[in-house]
Write an enzyme that holds these catalytic residues in place. Structure first.
Site, mmCIF file in Angstrom:
data_model
loop_
_atom_site.group_PDB
_atom_site.id
_atom_site.type_symbol
_atom_site.label_atom_id
_atom_site.label_comp_id
_atom_site.label_asym_id
_atom_site.label_seq_id
_atom_site.Cartn_x
_atom_site.Cartn_y
_atom_site.Cartn_z
ATOM 1 N N GLY A 58 0.828 -1.212 0.000
ATOM 2 C CA GLY A 58 0.000 0.000 0.000
ATOM 3 C C GLY A 58 0.855 1.252 0.000
ATOM 4 N N GLU A 398 -3.463 -23.399 -0.679
ATOM 5 C CA GLU A 398 -2.268 -23.337 -1.520
ATOM 6 C C GLU A 398 -1.426 -24.578 -1.256
ATOM 7 O OE1 GLU A 398 -0.406 -19.732 0.021
ATOM 8 O OE2 GLU A 398 1.494 -20.735 0.191
ATOM 9 N N HIS A 484 -1.226 -13.633 6.677
ATOM 10 C CA HIS A 484 -2.130 -12.687 6.014
ATOM 11 C C HIS A 484 -2.942 -11.855 7.009
ATOM 12 C CE1 HIS A 484 -2.296 -15.871 2.524
ATOM 13 N NE2 HIS A 484 -1.139 -15.270 2.583
ATOM 14 N N ASN A 522 -4.543 -15.232 -1.427
ATOM 15 C CA ASN A 522 -3.398 -14.484 -0.903
ATOM 16 C C ASN A 522 -3.608 -13.003 -1.239
ATOM 17 O OD1 ASN A 522 -2.952 -17.144 -2.168
ATOM 18 N ND2 ASN A 522 -1.149 -17.100 -0.886
HETATM 19 P P1 FAE Z 1 3.417 -4.763 4.544
HETATM 20 O O1 FAE Z 1 3.851 -5.361 3.265
HETATM 21 O O2 FAE Z 1 3.446 -5.596 5.770
HETATM 22 O O3 FAE Z 1 4.319 -3.463 4.780
HETATM 23 C C1 FAE Z 1 4.296 -2.708 5.950
HETATM 24 C C2 FAE Z 1 5.662 -2.043 6.101
HETATM 25 O O4 FAE Z 1 5.569 -1.040 7.112
HETATM 26 C C3 FAE Z 1 6.771 -2.992 6.542
HETATM 27 O O5 FAE Z 1 7.893 -2.775 5.739
HETATM 28 C C4 FAE Z 1 7.042 -2.594 7.986
HETATM 29 O O6 FAE Z 1 8.388 -2.799 8.378
HETATM 30 C C5 FAE Z 1 6.689 -1.119 7.970
HETATM 31 N N1 FAE Z 1 6.244 -0.599 9.260
HETATM 32 C C6 FAE Z 1 5.373 -1.157 10.107
HETATM 33 N N2 FAE Z 1 5.154 -0.363 11.193
HETATM 34 C C7 FAE Z 1 5.936 0.752 10.961
HETATM 35 C C8 FAE Z 1 6.156 1.931 11.707
HETATM 36 N N3 FAE Z 1 5.534 2.163 12.874
HETATM 37 N N4 FAE Z 1 7.026 2.854 11.224
HETATM 38 C C9 FAE Z 1 7.663 2.633 10.035
HETATM 39 N N5 FAE Z 1 7.484 1.517 9.291
HETATM 40 C C10 FAE Z 1 6.622 0.590 9.750
HETATM 41 O O7 FAE Z 1 1.964 -4.147 4.448
HETATM 42 N N6 FAE Z 1 0.640 -12.528 0.178
HETATM 43 C C11 FAE Z 1 0.343 -12.868 -1.086
HETATM 44 O O8 FAE Z 1 -0.504 -12.226 -1.716
HETATM 45 N N7 FAE Z 1 0.982 -13.925 -1.698
HETATM 46 C C12 FAE Z 1 1.901 -14.683 -1.039
HETATM 47 O O9 FAE Z 1 2.455 -15.612 -1.611
HETATM 48 C C13 FAE Z 1 2.202 -14.360 0.306
HETATM 49 N N8 FAE Z 1 3.091 -15.090 1.015
HETATM 50 C C14 FAE Z 1 3.476 -14.664 2.269
HETATM 51 C C15 FAE Z 1 4.492 -15.335 2.941
HETATM 52 C C16 FAE Z 1 4.968 -14.839 4.147
HETATM 53 C C17 FAE Z 1 6.065 -15.569 4.872
HETATM 54 C C18 FAE Z 1 4.410 -13.656 4.705
HETATM 55 C C19 FAE Z 1 4.923 -13.089 6.004
HETATM 56 C C20 FAE Z 1 3.398 -12.989 4.045
HETATM 57 C C21 FAE Z 1 2.912 -13.478 2.836
HETATM 58 N N9 FAE Z 1 1.914 -12.822 2.125
HETATM 59 C C22 FAE Z 1 1.568 -13.215 0.873
HETATM 60 C C23 FAE Z 1 1.230 -11.656 2.707
HETATM 61 C C24 FAE Z 1 1.670 -10.330 2.088
HETATM 62 O O10 FAE Z 1 3.075 -10.228 2.071
HETATM 63 C C25 FAE Z 1 1.027 -9.195 2.896
HETATM 64 O O11 FAE Z 1 -0.376 -9.336 2.789
HETATM 65 C C26 FAE Z 1 1.443 -7.832 2.393
HETATM 66 O O12 FAE Z 1 2.832 -7.651 2.477
HETATM 67 C C27 FAE Z 1 0.738 -6.742 3.194
HETATM 68 O O13 FAE Z 1 0.977 -5.515 2.545
HETATM 69 P P2 FAE Z 1 0.814 -4.161 3.323
HETATM 70 O O14 FAE Z 1 1.021 -3.045 2.373
HETATM 71 O O15 FAE Z 1 -0.453 -4.192 4.097
#
Ligand code: FAE
Length: 545
Positions: A58, A398, A484, A522
């Site tokens: 996002g 999956e 997720h 996902n």
């Molecule tokens: P996200 O990608 O979590 O980004 C948030 C960022 O904000 C991170 O870099 C944090 O370090 C940073 N942050 C948090 N708090 C703060 C703060 N207070 N100050 C500064 N920075 C901060 O958010 N989804 C799929 O669709 N397909 C997959 O195959 C899949 N596999 C996955 C496998 C694993 C092991 C994991 C952990 C997740 C997986 N996901 C998958 C989920 C997906 O990566 C997740 O839904 C998204 O990354 C969420 O996106 P956001 O933008 O919400």
């Protein structure tokens, strides 16, 4: 007012942005911008028109679209920039030989699959370090998260799935699905670099034998499977298999980062954002507090953290437009804290609510000795068992790899169940952090749904579950963690229908906290597409002079 870019201009900007990332890494800088190698002084600029918290899906969309619109933007990321090689010559460590780079300030790795044959052979002691994977533990649920420039894109399995249109409409009744499926999903997929595996290669390669075996077992139970697209470059993977490219997905790399092949956000959206010249990324800076001044501007209090986790400075950033992209956990915590501490008192009761784990349950099945899954397994899943249309028990599972390098006869799955349970984040003053009210009983709902599906598969194939993979003596269903996390600031409840936070103007949420706890597949393609939709609307309506 969004500047229209041709694909050519966009790729040129991406190349320029990637060069900036490389230069910053080489110089050990924690601030990355086109001027980073020279001019971005640590404390020179505290105010900018736009501030983005986080650098996951996002946040990356917000940064690119703001930068393209000519709006100077600072991105704050609590993790590090991941493009400097360690002593072993690699940026990331592998799942088989994890070291301190694996996890966010832990003394031991905390992999989802904890044991093998009940033996504690998976996790390792490590030194605390700002590593790439975090496991945030709440009472009855823990959440895996990516930390660093690119957020979850650094550690995830790359599965780039567009949700079933009817379920998307059920979850987002106020969103125009024609617009989503006609404009924003295609835009998100194109920008993320989504591609599909060559079916002929899939059928013949040893690296996906595990998927073919699980497909046959599902079919025997009368279930259908479907291919899922990915952001891992399958052309690269085929070269890995042919021995002409350095192995990454075929070398067990995934949850602690991929050194090659994956189109993580630092190579797509964020590189393009930096390439606009209007975006600067500050790493190792964790947003803690948000307040609004009388003139309507926002002030974000930030802790700058060093490699040991110590807070080395606290500073404030001012902005006119504030975009929260810290993920479901990060954004929810920032907002419930601001509401409880009275710094954003007008936030409504929807803030913190509507959270769910996308019904995640992990499990393994034990195959017959003649049904080998292969010692060689790609870490990138490409197939799912799709029983979502079964209204009595909707599940999308999956088919996950278990790449140990040895034959183990395990079929592993991450089941996504349509669990209707939801929980809330509340602020805990003693720890100055958010608590998640999810209970074990709520997880039991997901387990019962996953069990119905996999009992059916076991019964059709004369197989049983594996009891040795998840730590405690006979745990079959790993229901105490999620990959997720979704919700906490749900679209249309805590925000308006475009992610504008209710009660405040020029404050936006663009991440997974907008999704009401479940999306059936996902989630990152959905998060990206919704963020594209928000940014198109906000730039057209809110930022005009
Ligand atoms: P996200 O990608 O979590 O980004 C948030 C960022 O904000 C991170 O870099 C944090 O370090 C940073 N942050 C948090 N708090 C703060 C703060 N207070 N100050 C500064 N920075 C901060 O958010 N989804 C799929 O669709 N397909 C997959 O195959 C899949 N596999 C996955 C496998 C694993 C092991 C994991 C952990 C997740 C997986 N996901 C998958 C989920 C997906 O990566 C997740 O839904 C998204 O990354 C969420 O996106 P956001 O933008 O919400």
């Amino acid at each position: 007012m969004t500047e229209k870019l041709t694909q050519h201009q966009l790729s040129r900007r991406r190349v320029v942005g990637m060069a900036a990332l490389q230069a910053a890494a080489a110089l050990g800088l924690t601030r990355v911008g086109l001027q980073s190698a020279h001019a971005v002084e640590p404390d020179a600029v505290d105010t900018s028109p736009a501030l983005v918290v986080g650098s996951g899906y996002g946040a990356a969309v917000a940064a690119l679209r703001l930068g393209q619109a000519g709006i100077r933007t600072v991105v704050l990321e609590m993790g590090r920039l991941w493009n400097t090689a360690g002593p072993d010559g690699k940026v990331f460590c592998s799942t088989r030989e994890p070291d301190s780079r694996a996890m966010w300030f832990k003394t031991r790795t905390e992999a989802p699959l904890a044991t093998f044959l009940w033996l504690d052979v998976v996790n390792r002691d490590i030194g605390p370090y700002p590593g790439v994977l975090d496991r945030v533990r709440y009472a009855d649920m823990s959440v895996f998260l990516g930390r660093g420039v690119g957020g979850g894109s650094l550690v995830n399995g790359g599965m780039a799935v567009t949700p079933l249109r009817s379920y998307f409409a059920e979850q987002f009744p106020t969103v125009d699905t024609d617009e989503m499926y006609g404009t924003y999903f295609p835009r998100a997929r194109a920008m993320l670099g989504v591609n599909t595996i060559d079916p002929a290669w899939f059928e013949s390669t040893e690296w996906y034998r595990f998927s073919r075996v699980s497909r046959a077992h599902a079919q025997k139970a009368g279930l259908r499977t479907t291919f899922v697209p990915s952001v891992y470059d399958f052309g690269y993977m085929q070269r890995e298999a042919a021995g002409t490219a350095t192995k990454s997905a075929l070398a067990g790399e995934v949850i602690y980062g991929n050194n090659h092949g994956k189109r993580s956000l630092d190579k797509t959206y964020l590189a393009a954002a930096l390439g606009t010249g209007n975006v600067t990324i500050h790493t190792m800076e964790r947003a803690r507090g948000i307040r609004r001044e009388k003139d309507g501007t926002y002030v974000v209090t930030v802790d700058r953290v060093d490699g040991t986790g110590a807070v080395v400075a606290t500073k404030e950033y001012g902005c006119t437009y504030l975009f929260l992209g810290a993920g479901s956990v990060g954004t929810s915590e920032l907002l419930v804290r601001a509401r409880a501490k009275g710094t954003l008192p007008a936030l409504n009761a929807g803030v913190g609510a509507g959270w769910g784990p996308n019904g995640n349950v992990m499990l393994g099945r034990a195959n017959h000795l003649w049904d080998t899954v292969g010692a060689n397994q790609s870490t990138m899943p490409v197939l799912g068992i799709d029983d979502w249309a079964n209204t009595a028990n909707p599940v999308f599972a999956e088919i996950a790899p278990l790449p140990t390098g040895l034959e183990h006869w395990v079929s592993l799955y991450l089941a996504l169940t349509k669990n209707p349970e939801r929980a809330s984040f509340t602020y805990d003053a003693a720890s100055d952090s958010a608590r998640l009210g999810w209970s074990a009983a709520q997880s039991a709902v997901s387990v019962s749904m996953a069990k119905q599906l996999f009992d059916r598969i076991n019964s059709a194939n004369g197989t049983i579950y594996r009891y040795d993979l998840f730590g405690s003596p006979s745990k079959v269903f790993a229901d105490d963690f999620t990959y997720h996390p979704l919700g906490g600031c749900v679209l249309g409840r805590a925000t308006d229908d475009y992610g504008r936070v209710k009660g405040y103007s020029k404050l936006y949420v663009t991440d997974g906290s907008l999704v009401p706890g479940s999306i059936g597949v996902n989630p990152f393609v959905t998060i990206t597409a919704l963020a594209e939709r928000t940014m198109a609307r906000v730039l057209a309506e809110d930022t005009a002079p």
